[in-house]
Design a protein around this motif. Sequence first.
Motif, PDB file in Angstrom:
ATOM      1  N   VAL A 121       0.644  -1.583   0.102  1.00 54.97           N
ATOM      2  CA  VAL A 121      -0.374   0.266   0.080  1.00 54.97           C
ATOM      3  C   VAL A 121       0.776   0.975  -0.058  1.00 54.97           C
ATOM      4  O   VAL A 121       1.788   1.471   0.737  1.00 54.97           O
ATOM      5  N   VAL A 122       0.713   2.049  -0.366  1.00 53.84           N
ATOM      6  CA  VAL A 122       1.645   3.594  -0.636  1.00 53.84           C
ATOM      7  C   VAL A 122      -0.670   4.497   0.251  1.00 53.84           C
ATOM      8  O   VAL A 122      -1.352   4.744  -0.600  1.00 53.84           O
ATOM      9  N   ASN A 123       0.791   5.605   0.445  1.00 55.87           N
ATOM     10  CA  ASN A 123       0.119   7.343   0.709  1.00 55.87           C
ATOM     11  C   ASN A 123      -0.587   7.521  -1.119  1.00 55.87           C
ATOM     12  O   ASN A 123       0.295   7.516  -1.484  1.00 55.87           O
ATOM     13  N   PRO A 124      -1.607   7.989  -0.961  1.00 57.57           N
ATOM     14  CA  PRO A 124      -2.497   8.259  -2.300  1.00 57.57           C
ATOM     15  C   PRO A 124      -1.092   9.917  -3.137  1.00 57.57           C
ATOM     16  O   PRO A 124      -1.629  10.390  -4.165  1.00 57.57           O
ATOM     17  N   GLU A 125      -1.038  10.412  -1.603  1.00 59.61           N
ATOM     18  CA  GLU A 125      -0.257  11.800  -2.115  1.00 59.61           C
ATOM     19  C   GLU A 125       1.197  10.759  -3.093  1.00 59.61           C
ATOM     20  O   GLU A 125       0.960  11.736  -3.959  1.00 59.61           O
ATOM     21  N   LEU A 126       1.836  10.404  -3.402  1.00 60.40           N
ATOM     22  CA  LEU A 126       2.660   9.281  -3.815  1.00 60.40           C
ATOM     23  C   LEU A 126       2.706   9.376  -5.430  1.00 60.40           C
ATOM     24  O   LEU A 126       1.063   8.864  -5.503  1.00 60.40           O
ATOM     25  N   PRO A 127       2.997   9.897  -6.247  1.00 63.39           N
ATOM     26  CA  PRO A 127       1.993   9.915  -7.645  1.00 63.39           C
ATOM     27  C   PRO A 127       2.236   8.572  -8.454  1.00 63.39           C
ATOM     28  O   PRO A 127       2.556   8.170  -9.582  1.00 63.39           O
ATOM     29  N   VAL A 128       2.017   7.460  -8.295  1.00 71.37           N
ATOM     30  CA  VAL A 128       2.154   6.629  -8.369  1.00 71.37           C
ATOM     31  C   VAL A 128       1.138   5.264  -8.211  1.00 71.37           C
ATOM     32  O   VAL A 128      -0.049   5.621  -7.370  1.00 71.37           O
ATOM     33  N   LYS A 129       0.030   4.667  -9.776  1.00 69.82           N
ATOM     34  CA  LYS A 129      -1.084   3.732  -9.831  1.00 69.82           C
ATOM     35  C   LYS A 129      -0.937   2.274  -9.724  1.00 69.82           C
ATOM     36  O   LYS A 129      -1.427   1.799  -9.907  1.00 69.82           O
ATOM     37  N   SER A 130       0.533   1.895  -9.878  1.00 68.86           N
ATOM     38  CA  SER A 130       1.193   0.661  -9.903  1.00 68.86           C
ATOM     39  C   SER A 130       2.171   0.295  -9.964  1.00 68.86           C
ATOM     40  O   SER A 130       3.196   0.952  -9.368  1.00 68.86           O
ATOM     41  N   VAL A 131       2.211  -1.095  -9.382  1.00 68.15           N
ATOM     42  CA  VAL A 131       3.622  -1.664  -9.305  1.00 68.15           C
ATOM     43  C   VAL A 131       5.169  -0.986 -10.073  1.00 68.15           C
ATOM     44  O   VAL A 131       5.584  -0.376  -9.829  1.00 68.15           O
ATOM     45  N   ALA A 132       4.887  -0.872 -11.262  1.00 64.06           N
ATOM     46  CA  ALA A 132       5.546  -0.475 -12.214  1.00 64.06           C
ATOM     47  C   ALA A 132       5.353   1.035 -12.249  1.00 64.06           C
ATOM     48  O   ALA A 132       7.222   1.199 -12.336  1.00 64.06           O
ATOM     49  N   GLU A 133       4.820   1.948 -12.728  1.00 63.83           N
ATOM     50  CA  GLU A 133       5.062   2.946 -11.586  1.00 63.83           C
ATOM     51  C   GLU A 133       5.613   3.542 -10.637  1.00 63.83           C
ATOM     52  O   GLU A 133       6.497   4.469 -10.318  1.00 63.83           O
ATOM     53  N   LEU A 134       5.442   2.570  -9.230  1.00 61.22           N
ATOM     54  CA  LEU A 134       5.866   2.400  -8.149  1.00 61.22           C
ATOM     55  C   LEU A 134       7.494   2.390  -8.339  1.00 61.22           C
ATOM     56  O   LEU A 134       8.313   2.907  -8.438  1.00 61.22           O
ATOM     57  N   ILE A 135       7.948   1.454  -9.072  1.00 62.89           N
ATOM     58  CA  ILE A 135       9.641   1.223  -9.440  1.00 62.89           C
ATOM     59  C   ILE A 135      10.017   2.105 -10.260  1.00 62.89           C
ATOM     60  O   ILE A 135      11.137   3.022  -9.554  1.00 62.89           O
ATOM     61  N   ALA A 136       9.640   2.492 -11.205  1.00 65.26           N
ATOM     62  CA  ALA A 136      10.287   3.898 -12.106  1.00 65.26           C
ATOM     63  C   ALA A 136      10.380   5.325 -10.640  1.00 65.26           C
ATOM     64  O   ALA A 136      11.978   5.373 -11.522  1.00 65.26           O
ATOM     65  N   TYR A 137       9.278   5.616 -10.344  1.00 67.65           N
ATOM     66  CA  TYR A 137       9.700   6.878  -9.035  1.00 67.65           C
ATOM     67  C   TYR A 137      10.811   6.444  -8.249  1.00 67.65           C
ATOM     68  O   TYR A 137      11.539   7.148  -8.623  1.00 67.65           O
ATOM     69  N   ALA A 138      10.951   4.909  -7.617  1.00 65.31           N
ATOM     70  CA  ALA A 138      11.876   4.699  -6.895  1.00 65.31           C
ATOM     71  C   ALA A 138      13.272   4.934  -7.787  1.00 65.31           C
ATOM     72  O   ALA A 138      14.023   5.816  -7.134  1.00 65.31           O
ATOM     73  N   LYS A 139      13.024   4.359  -9.030  1.00 64.04           N
ATOM     74  CA  LYS A 139      14.673   4.053  -9.687  1.00 64.04           C
ATOM     75  C   LYS A 139      14.817   5.709 -10.201  1.00 64.04           C
ATOM     76  O   LYS A 139      15.545   6.392 -10.143  1.00 64.04           O
ATOM     77  N   ALA A 140      13.940   6.533  -9.920  1.00 68.82           N
ATOM     78  CA  ALA A 140      14.066   7.470 -10.551  1.00 68.82           C
ATOM     79  C   ALA A 140      14.827   8.811  -9.411  1.00 68.82           C
ATOM     80  O   ALA A 140      14.764  10.265  -9.108  1.00 68.82           O
ATOM     81  N   ASN A 141      13.665   8.403  -8.294  1.00 71.65           N
ATOM     82  CA  ASN A 141      14.588   9.031  -7.175  1.00 71.65           C
ATOM     83  C   ASN A 141      14.797   7.876  -5.906  1.00 71.65           C
ATOM     84  O   ASN A 141      13.853   7.883  -4.926  1.00 71.65           O
ATOM     85  N   PRO A 142      16.534   7.957  -6.099  1.00 71.26           N
ATOM     86  CA  PRO A 142      16.918   6.745  -4.987  1.00 71.26           C
ATOM     87  C   PRO A 142      16.864   7.494  -3.839  1.00 71.26           C
ATOM     88  O   PRO A 142      17.048   8.120  -3.354  1.00 71.26           O
ATOM     89  N   GLY A 143      16.566   6.684  -3.101  1.00 69.59           N
ATOM     90  CA  GLY A 143      16.397   6.967  -1.626  1.00 69.59           C
ATOM     91  C   GLY A 143      16.264   7.865  -1.084  1.00 69.59           C
ATOM     92  O   GLY A 143      15.547   8.358   0.132  1.00 69.59           O
ATOM     93  N   LYS A 144      14.962   8.362  -2.017  1.00 69.82           N
ATOM     94  CA  LYS A 144      14.208   9.089  -1.070  1.00 69.82           C
ATOM     95  C   LYS A 144      12.546   8.471  -0.810  1.00 69.82           C
ATOM     96  O   LYS A 144      11.522   9.663  -0.005  1.00 69.82           O
ATOM     97  N   LEU A 145      12.367   7.271  -1.254  1.00 71.05           N
ATOM     98  CA  LEU A 145      11.406   6.682  -0.475  1.00 71.05           C
ATOM     99  C   LEU A 145      11.481   5.593   0.597  1.00 71.05           C
ATOM    100  O   LEU A 145      12.349   5.176   0.925  1.00 71.05           O
ATOM    101  N   ASN A 146      10.395   5.898   1.456  1.00 75.06           N
ATOM    102  CA  ASN A 146      10.681   5.257   3.118  1.00 75.06           C
ATOM    103  C   ASN A 146       8.902   4.509   3.011  1.00 75.06           C
ATOM    104  O   ASN A 146       8.275   4.512   2.452  1.00 75.06           O
ATOM    105  N   PHE A 147       9.689   3.188   3.472  1.00 73.95           N
ATOM    106  CA  PHE A 147       8.529   2.365   3.788  1.00 73.95           C
ATOM    107  C   PHE A 147       9.155   1.873   5.489  1.00 73.95           C
ATOM    108  O   PHE A 147       9.877   1.443   5.953  1.00 73.95           O
ATOM    109  N   GLY A 148       7.629   1.361   5.609  1.00 74.20           N
ATOM    110  CA  GLY A 148       7.730   1.274   6.938  1.00 74.20           C
ATOM    111  C   GLY A 148       7.715  -0.100   7.287  1.00 74.20           C
ATOM    112  O   GLY A 148       7.250  -0.658   6.730  1.00 74.20           O
ATOM    113  N   SER A 149       7.054  -0.670   8.794  1.00 77.26           N
ATOM    114  CA  SER A 149       7.953  -2.100   9.623  1.00 77.26           C
ATOM    115  C   SER A 149       7.376  -1.512  10.715  1.00 77.26           C
ATOM    116  O   SER A 149       7.348  -0.816  11.814  1.00 77.26           O
TER     117      SER A 149
END
Length: 320
Positions: free
Chosen positions: A126-154
Amino acid sequence: MRKMICALGASLCLFAAPVHAADYPTQPIKLVVPFAPGGSVDTVSRIVGQELTKELGQSIVVENRAGAGGNIGFEAVAAAAPDGYTLLMASSPLAVNVSLYKKLGYDPVKSFAPISLVALQPNVLVVNPELPVKSVAELIAYAKANPGKLNFGSSGLGASQHLAGELFKRRTGVDMVHVAYRGGGPAMTDLVAGRIQLMFETIPSAMPYISSGQLRPLAVTVDKRSAQLPDVPTMAEAGVTDFVARGWLGMAAPAGTPQPIIDKLNAAVVKALAEPAVAKRLTELGLVVQGTSPAEFASFLDSEIASFHTLITEAHITLN
């Protein structure tokens, strides 16, 4: 004379064990849950325990022994008498902790006698809706364009959400930062607030936020779609192959428990899980009901230990 008495005693013991197993159980059975009341392991234990009470004719008394990532409960059962009156509701930390902790008071294989796998517990990305991605492919592309800027919790270092995130990083080549919380609740609060951007969470915990639109689901982390989220693709359907990240629950006894008792417990657990009312309640909790032979559960545990060891070693995760 002493040798004759000893020999006679030994032979009587050999005959006594099957008789005891045939009469089993003759008193209440303690089911140790290595986590606090109210969590998924505790809830499942009480649902299954209630049905086992009917099957076995003796009360199943749930005892919560929380602490140290499940190790306190695991150690308590490992040290208990192998007579069938102390059982364990095991879960994925049993397979994980051997690679996280340098010293344990039990062996995840040698200290226990598997009874049956009870259920699998899929996660959902799950992602916060403010993140501009609507699919896993878009998430991967966004993460690769912004290395180290995405935080995932546990819910903590080495928790299932953490390991799922590490697996995702390795399967996709993205650079994300892990943020460990003291429990899943605070992590979800920060995810909804946008202080972190994504999380691999259990379906029951994530569903209220998904239903309200506070979180956006991108994929479930098993090989089949969830009945609770039929429109959400699996990770494989979303383009990430060789990715399965889910928790599990299974019942075990202390090593050395007589096989006839294990067999009787296995039959009772499998029958309890097949009861429509039980299966319905577990499915509503987002679980995939199992019910296996002891040998199948043992093989499953071996596979889980090996796969978690590889992931934890590659990710350089340690707790002590």
